[in-house]
Write an enzyme that holds these catalytic residues in place. Sequence first.
Site, PDB file in Angstrom:
ATOM      1  N   LYS A  95       0.834  -1.197   0.000  1.00  0.00           N
ATOM      2  CA  LYS A  95       0.000   0.000   0.000  1.00  0.00           C
ATOM      3  C   LYS A  95       0.883   1.267   0.000  1.00  0.00           C
ATOM      4  O   LYS A  95       2.102   1.171   0.081  1.00  0.00           O
ATOM      5  CB  LYS A  95      -0.934  -0.021   1.218  1.00  0.00           C
ATOM      6  CG  LYS A  95      -1.940  -1.183   1.152  1.00  0.00           C
ATOM      7  CD  LYS A  95      -2.823  -1.080  -0.078  1.00  0.00           C
ATOM      8  CE  LYS A  95      -4.008  -2.033  -0.089  1.00  0.00           C
ATOM      9  NZ  LYS A  95      -3.678  -3.455  -0.076  1.00  0.00           N
TER      10      LYS A  95
HETATM   11  C1  LIG Z   1      -9.700  -2.665  -0.876  1.00  0.00           C
HETATM   12  C2  LIG Z   1      -9.063  -3.439   0.230  1.00  0.00           C
HETATM   13  N1  LIG Z   1      -9.745  -3.603   1.361  1.00  0.00           N
HETATM   14  C3  LIG Z   1      -9.222  -4.251   2.413  1.00  0.00           C
HETATM   15  C4  LIG Z   1      -7.964  -4.803   2.359  1.00  0.00           C
HETATM   16  C5  LIG Z   1      -7.449  -5.562   3.525  1.00  0.00           C
HETATM   17  O1  LIG Z   1      -6.306  -5.007   4.064  1.00  0.00           O
HETATM   18  P1  LIG Z   1      -5.200  -5.923   4.774  1.00  0.00           P
HETATM   19  O2  LIG Z   1      -4.457  -6.675   3.726  1.00  0.00           O
HETATM   20  O3  LIG Z   1      -4.367  -4.926   5.507  1.00  0.00           O
HETATM   21  O4  LIG Z   1      -5.918  -6.840   5.698  1.00  0.00           O
HETATM   22  C6  LIG Z   1      -7.200  -4.659   1.193  1.00  0.00           C
HETATM   23  C7  LIG Z   1      -5.842  -5.216   1.114  1.00  0.00           C
HETATM   24  O5  LIG Z   1      -5.421  -5.879   0.232  1.00  0.00           O
HETATM   25  C8  LIG Z   1      -7.764  -3.967   0.095  1.00  0.00           C
HETATM   26  O6  LIG Z   1      -7.078  -3.795  -1.045  1.00  0.00           O
END
Ligand SMILES: Cc1ncc(COP(=O)(O)O)c(C=O)c1O
Length: 367
Positions: A188
């Site tokens: 990210k």
């Molecule tokens: C749009 C979206 N929502 C939620 C998440 C979840 O985040 P995390 O990977 O930190 O759990 C991601 C991560 O890939 C995402 O791209």
Amino acid sequence: MKDLDTIVPLVKVAMPAREKLMPALEKVLYGGFIAEGEPVYEFERQFAAKFELGEILATSSGTGALHIALLLAGAGHEKEVISTSMTAEPTNTAILQTGAIPVFADVDPDTGNLDPASVKRAINDKTAAIVVVHYAGYPADMKQLRELADASGIQLVEDCAHALGARYADQPIGTWGDSAIFSFQAIKHMTTIDGGALVLHDKSQMERARRLRWFGLSKGVARTEVNITEGGYKYNMNNVAATIGLMQLSNLDEMIQSHKQNGQFFDSAFEPVAGIKPAKILAGTEPSYWIYTLLTDCSKDVIRCLNDNGVAASKLHRPNHLHSVFACPKTSLGGVEQFYDKLVHIPCGWWVDAVARDKIAELLKKG
Ligand SMILES: Cc1ncc(COP(=O)(O)O)c(C=O)c1O
């Protein structure tokens, strides 16, 4: 096979400079306190201040933060949550985790973001919440979605995993929903290896959220005396992740700015090019261009041309309604189909320098 060093990647891990990060990491790793503690709370304060979010809870992942946000919004068995198919899967697996059913509303084919008219049609007595994703870093139509949620008495949850630093009507993304989440996963805008943040509009929910983040226990109460009244999870951030997060904050502005500058460069470069168009940007919004989104009738050819010339490009995600776990592969979502058919994501982060971005623009202008 191409030399990986010569390829412009679609996403890239951003780490603070070694000379700054390593002493801080060494201190925390050997300092005797690696679980949740002061570095986590300091990260919460600094992150919240930087993005004008009031108060936040740092979590072990964006998914954990979203799970808590959904529970606080009333999602659970026999409930529905209106969501988008055009996202990374955790947006929707988090809904399943609560026991609720994700109901996919359609998207605007020019943006890939939820279409408020379609959301309106999906609202019924079982709806607990709307989850809105600012897909690829482009802000969704928050005014209309906010109005819809208010008129229907349901909660609006912002999934800002792609959109750190984006703005809508001169307000930071993450301040429009009843709650919002950010992700600090590896690729990210900003990473803590894994991590996330939960933003709550109603601060009276903070204590419950804190308990849900850590098994249902309250910090600061003796373990022999505490009484769990609602089962929680292991979603707290640790001091090591928080230390990386604190180091990241010091040059985050610069990093987000280069995503924005590259994105704006591509917007101008592609506007006059026949056969491709940039994703639509809603008036009054400022995307943070986690990845750049362009739309073209020949998406497969464009992806092939870029890949053949050392530039990673792809559609990145699969529309989520096609996964059988969501049990709705036959759902007809014309906007999603149109958007996905035309979609090409190209790199536009801090690692795309002037030479790389000129090369990408030239390749696409040549057609
Ligand atoms: C749009 C979206 N929502 C939620 C998440 C979840 O985040 P995390 O990977 O930190 O759990 C991601 C991560 O890939 C995402 O791209």
